[in-house]
Design a protein around this motif. Structure first.
Motif, PDB file in Angstrom:
ATOM      1  N   LYS A 161     -19.728  29.315  -5.748  1.00  0.00           N
ATOM      2  CA  LYS A 161     -20.844  28.904  -4.900  1.00  0.00           C
ATOM      3  C   LYS A 161     -22.119  28.794  -5.751  1.00  0.00           C
ATOM      4  O   LYS A 161     -22.880  27.832  -5.643  1.00  0.00           O
ATOM      5  N   LEU A 162     -22.306  29.772  -6.600  1.00  0.00           N
ATOM      6  CA  LEU A 162     -23.482  29.780  -7.472  1.00  0.00           C
ATOM      7  C   LEU A 162     -23.470  28.555  -8.379  1.00  0.00           C
ATOM      8  O   LEU A 162     -24.505  27.932  -8.624  1.00  0.00           O
ATOM      9  N   GLU A 163     -22.248  28.197  -8.831  1.00  0.00           N
ATOM     10  CA  GLU A 163     -22.102  27.045  -9.706  1.00  0.00           C
ATOM     11  C   GLU A 163     -22.573  25.772  -9.020  1.00  0.00           C
ATOM     12  O   GLU A 163     -23.295  24.974  -9.605  1.00  0.00           O
ATOM     13  N   THR A 164     -22.181  25.599  -7.759  1.00  0.00           N
ATOM     14  CA  THR A 164     -22.602  24.388  -7.051  1.00  0.00           C
ATOM     15  C   THR A 164     -24.105  24.397  -6.768  1.00  0.00           C
ATOM     16  O   THR A 164     -24.753  23.354  -6.825  1.00  0.00           O
ATOM     17  N   LEU A 165     -24.636  25.576  -6.492  1.00  0.00           N
ATOM     18  CA  LEU A 165     -26.069  25.646  -6.196  1.00  0.00           C
ATOM     19  C   LEU A 165     -26.929  25.391  -7.439  1.00  0.00           C
ATOM     20  O   LEU A 165     -27.933  24.700  -7.378  1.00  0.00           O
ATOM     21  N   LEU A 183     -40.780  29.826  -6.945  1.00  0.00           N
ATOM     22  CA  LEU A 183     -39.536  29.936  -7.691  1.00  0.00           C
ATOM     23  C   LEU A 183     -38.736  31.154  -7.216  1.00  0.00           C
ATOM     24  O   LEU A 183     -37.512  31.102  -7.081  1.00  0.00           O
ATOM     25  N   TYR A 184     -39.443  32.219  -6.921  1.00  0.00           N
ATOM     26  CA  TYR A 184     -38.756  33.420  -6.442  1.00  0.00           C
ATOM     27  C   TYR A 184     -38.185  33.204  -5.030  1.00  0.00           C
ATOM     28  O   TYR A 184     -37.115  33.723  -4.707  1.00  0.00           O
ATOM     29  N   GLU A 234     -33.234  32.764  -2.018  1.00  0.00           N
ATOM     30  CA  GLU A 234     -32.387  31.953  -1.147  1.00  0.00           C
ATOM     31  C   GLU A 234     -30.978  31.843  -1.744  1.00  0.00           C
ATOM     32  O   GLU A 234     -29.982  32.016  -1.049  1.00  0.00           O
ATOM     33  N   ILE A 235     -30.921  31.590  -3.057  1.00  0.00           N
ATOM     34  CA  ILE A 235     -29.621  31.496  -3.723  1.00  0.00           C
ATOM     35  C   ILE A 235     -28.898  32.838  -3.642  1.00  0.00           C
ATOM     36  O   ILE A 235     -27.720  32.911  -3.311  1.00  0.00           O
ATOM     37  N   GLU A 236     -29.627  33.903  -3.921  1.00  0.00           N
ATOM     38  CA  GLU A 236     -29.029  35.238  -3.899  1.00  0.00           C
ATOM     39  C   GLU A 236     -28.381  35.515  -2.541  1.00  0.00           C
ATOM     40  O   GLU A 236     -27.256  35.990  -2.457  1.00  0.00           O
ATOM     41  N   GLN A 237     -29.125  35.187  -1.451  1.00  0.00           N
ATOM     42  CA  GLN A 237     -28.595  35.386  -0.097  1.00  0.00           C
ATOM     43  C   GLN A 237     -27.270  34.658   0.089  1.00  0.00           C
ATOM     44  O   GLN A 237     -26.359  35.162   0.727  1.00  0.00           O
TER      45      GLN A 237
END
Lengths: 92, 688
Positions: B157-161, B214-215, B220-223
């Motif tokens: 998921k992180l890769e796609t984001l 940026l944070y 948002e990504i972390e969530q």
């Protein structure tokens, strides 16, 4: 580096509290960072980059025997800040 | 089986088709404590070297990728950074070096290490690196710590984001490393090399709002990517719950330990004990090793003397010049090794940052930093490893100030000198006075170091404001292999870089004390009835007393040091003591012609004290060594920069001659002035 007028810090607003006012174990939410810093050497940008952004929760983990620096928990890590640095981080 | 074959094929293709010229350069970037150095060690094994950026003392390491990974690549490490916006000169050099490395230029692939336990913070730097245009791969570290909290990061998921490859690694267990390298290679191959490097740019400096935005994005990504490993119900609900329970709380074990390690009372006790262990180790454990090296080199010297023709200048050059010079370099290695093993342990376990925090406040009063403490403490054993240990101070100004005052700490080489001079001063039967005197000397060396630093700090204004802002990393078990490797390289760098300067200095000193080498003429009536050894000794004394050093001592030093109550013989001994302070004692023995063998310490001490009592001032009217002139000599040794090896290491560690020259000028002036005030002051109150 933020280039702002080279004058001393404005007197702190008496109502606003900062991270340096917290006791060990106390938790608070950050309201603003470096709002009243007009110091040219201010490191507020770096504090923000370290993760001290408005809305974040901070907890005082420990204080050195001289009450300065303080160890602050933020975003899953602990960062030691000198009192002067902790004063830039205002809390709700 | 097939898989194995495939891997082998892959291995062959890689090593065959990549020629030396287009070896990919992989740069490692990451925040401090994000596992970057551990990854670098795993990738390169022992094939690395550490260099300084040109004209700076900021270190970077480069190495070849270990052959076991089946790819030929250069790996470039960089100092840990918080962001790509420098906030100090050192950070600026580190970040510039990332975009234009002096050895490799622009990296082909950048691997950013990212500690998953503090994902929102670490993704900040990841994002910045991606935005520069670099081909970026994210290496997720510390996954095992998240497992303990029963959560994990969804790498896909992180890769796609993030739109770049994301790989979970564990450097200690070497898992994920092969995949990381494979990905790096395919990313490298896909790159259009004709335009790639022109597209890379440094990001503009953000303002406070940019950072906040940026944070928001990284949160948002972390969530989205943090998942619970047990339940598989509604993702949103889980994320919400997870974050509530996770609440971005630091490692629980570390928080518990910090209750003791950073406790107002116990924290100080632990601090004092751990610092005490380090200090006594570099002081006492190193001693037998140093003695061993010392006696080894002097045995070698004796052996060579027997082989070479007698009484020639070149045999003396080899034995007393070269071999002693090498000995002077090697003798510091045990202390360097011991100190760096301890420093590595403290750094790896996470205690170093905490120790710095505990002691920061009092040191800031003198313009120093909490991290100055260990180097200054080590200075009481020896300035050489102490100055090298100052590397751990990240602020350049504080590092230079620490290095500057370290030679004022009362190092162990001063002990023999103090012991001899105090023994002269102390009335017979009252040795405890000497003990108190020695304690006072140590105490005053701390005061003088602090005051000097404080004064220089006041006078030298700067735009670089002192900051602390130090991350206290989770407590971890150290990896001894890496600590030993790092220590080995530190010792090697010392021998290679500071060694030559020390040897050159020793040779110059040797020449001064040997030439013009007039064959000592000793009247036969003087040698009558003496053993051969005693005659040699007499000759040696005569040679030194007619050397250039003696000439300098007589015509340059004597007028200068006469106001302090000293004569040229002390001057010659002081010149000789530039090689190392403790040589002052043996040089005194030679100039004052002590015939007793040095091996018998009791006799040696007695005879040197006897000679000191008999010695007369140049005009022969009064004793040379009086209470006042001897105390003045002790004061002189407290301050004077009487150590060429320290000069060499200070030159190497600060990258210029400025600091060592200030040290020589300032400390010698201080030594002279304070010795003068002491001597004259004591005379004034009737002590001669």
């Amino acid at each position: 580096m933020i280039q702002i007028n080279n004058s001393d810090k404005l007197p702190l607003n008496e109502i606003t509290k900062s991270v340096s006012d917290l006791q060990i174990g106390e938790t608070a939410l950050i309201s603003t960072v470096g709002d009243d810093c007009i110091d040219i050497h201010c490191h507020c940008l770096r504090l923000m980059e370290l993760g001290f952004t408005p809305g974040q929760e901070v907890t005082i983990v420990a204080k050195s025997p001289f009450k300065d620096p303080v160890a602050v928990s933020i975003r899953g890590t602990i960062i030691a800040l000198r009192k002067s640095e902790a004063e830039c981080i205002k809390i709700l | 089986m097939t898989l194995k074959l495939n891997q082998k094929d892959c291995h062959n293709t890689l090593t065959e088709f990549i020629s030396e010229d287009d070896t990919p350069v992989i740069a490692l970037v990451g925040m401090p404590n994000s596992g970057k150095t551990t990854l670098f060690n795993t990738l390169t094994g022992s094939n690395f070297k550490t260099s300084n950026y040109p004209g700076a003392t900021v270190e970077y390491s480069t190495g070849k990728l270990n052959e076991e990974y089946g790819l030929r690549a250069n790996i470039m490490d960089s100092p840990g950074i918080i962001s790509l916006n420098p906030s100090s000169p050192d950070e600026e050099i580190a970040i510039d070096g990332l975009f234009n490395n002096p050895k490799f230029g622009v990296a082909d692939v950048v691997i950013v290490t990212c500690d998953v336990t503090q994902l929102s913070r670490q993704l900040f730097l990841v994002n910045q690196v991606i935005s520069t245009g670099y081909k970026t791969i994210v290496a997720l570290t510390m996954n095992d710590l998240l497992d303990k909290k029963q959560i994990y990061v969804d790498a896909e998921k992180l890769e796609t984001l993030l739109k770049c490859p994301v790989i979970k690694i564990n450097s200690k267990k070497k898992s994920g490393i092969q995949e990381l390298i494979k990905t790096a290679n395919s990313v490298y191959k896909e790159t259009d090399h004709s335009i790639y490097k022109t597209l890379i740019h440094k990001p503009p400096i953000p303002d406070i709002e940019d950072v906040a935005r940026l944070y928001d994005y990284t949160e948002e990504i972390e969530q989205k990517v943090i998942k619970h490993s047990k339940r598989e119900i509604d993702l949103d609900v889980i994320n919400k719950n997870t974050f509530k329970s996770l609440s971005r709380i630091p490692d629980a074990g570390s928080l518990k330990l910090d209750k003791y390690f950073l406790h107002p009372f116990w924290g100080i006790i632990i601090f004092v004990i751990s610092m005490g262990i380090i200090f006594t180790s570099i002081f006492w454990i190193a001693q037998p090793l140093m003695d061993l090296i010392d006696s080894g080199f002097s045995d070698l010297s004796t052996l060579v003397t027997e082989i070479l023709p007698q009484n020639t200048w070149y045999s003396d050059l080899i034995t007393n010049g070269l071999i002693n010079g090498f000995g002077a370099v090697m003798v510091f290695v045990p202390q360097i090794v011991i100190l760096f093993i301890f420093l590595g342990l403290l750094e790896d376990t996470g205690y170093l940052a905490r120790a710095a925090m505990l002691i920061d406040k009092p040191l800031t009063k003198f313009g120093l930093n909490g991290r100055s403490f260990i180097p200054m403490l080590s200075g009481f054993a020896c300035a050489i490893p102490a100055i090298m240990a100052a590397r751990t101070i990240s602020n350049r100004r504080e590092r230079f100030l620490t290095i500057l005052v370290i030679p004022l700490m009362s190092c162990s080489a001063r002990l023999p000198v103090y012991a001899m001079l105090l023994a002269f001063l102390v009335p017979p039967g009252k040795p405890w006075i000497g003990g108190i005197g020695l304690g006072a000397l140590y105490f005053f060396s701390i005061i003088s170091g602090a005051v000097t630093a404080g004064i220089i700090n006041k006078f030298k204004k700067t735009n670089e404001k002192s900051t602390f802002m130090l991350e206290l990393p989770p407590y971890r078990l150290p990896v001894f292999r890496h600590i030993f490797k790092n220590t080995y390289y530190k010792a090697l760098i010392y021998v290679k870089q500071a060694g030559p300067i020390i040897i050159v200095f020793s040779l110059v000193l040797w020449a001064l004390t040997f030439f013009p080498n007039q064959e000592p003429v000793i009247p036969p009536e003087k040698t009558a009835g003496l053993t051969e050894e005693a005659v040699t000794h007499l000759k040696e004394s005569e040679r030194l007393n007619t050397s250039y050093a003696a000439t300098i001592g007589k015509y340059v030093f004597e007028p200068v040091i006469k106001p302090l109550g000293w004569d040229w013989r002390i001057g010659v001994s002081l010149i000789s003591a530039f090689a190392a302070r403790e040589i002052f004692v043996s040089a005194m023995a030679i100039t004052f012609d002590i015939t007793e063998s040095e091996d018998n310490e009791d006799n040696f001490q007695k005879s040197i004290l006897g000679s000191m009592r008999e010695a007369r001032s140049p005009d022969g009217t009064r004793p040379l060594f009086t209470t006042a002139s001897t105390i003045a000599l002790i004061i002189y040794f407290m301050f004077a920069m009487q150590c060429l090896s320290t000069v060499a290491v200070a030159r190497k560690e600060t990258g210029s001659w400025k600091i060592p020259l200030i040290q020589i000028g300032l400390f010698t002036a201080m030594a002279y002035i304070f010795a003068f005030i002491t001597y004259r002051g004591l005379n004034l109150i009737g002590i001669h």
